[in-house]
Design a protein around this motif. Sequence first.
Motif: not given
Length: 103
Positions: A21, A92-94, A49-52, A96, A18-19
């Motif tokens: 930050t 995948y880019a999260q 899942i990337s960071e925000g 924000w 999971s992302g």
Amino acid sequence: MTESQLGAQKLKNSMVMSGLTRCRADKDGIVGDMTVEYYAQRASAGLIISEGINISSTALGTYLTPGLFDKGQIDAWKKVTNAVHQRGSFIYAQLWHTGRVGH
């Protein structure tokens, strides 16, 4: 671990990161080599899942968070995604926007 299916993506396993930050971008929202290494080290997961990632200059709410709205930022994230893909994982880019805090 066995392969897993997520929509059209065949993942090497069912682990998902999971992302989180990290606040490691520079003042222009550009990620560097530390971010490339961070995600590459975690590519044993089937999906990351990337960071925000800020979607615009008006979306900023936290200092030193990355963006994905100008060429320098996009080029920097390409290094991250390439490193993850080379290790057989997906990222995948999260996207924000911090809402009213960004204003």
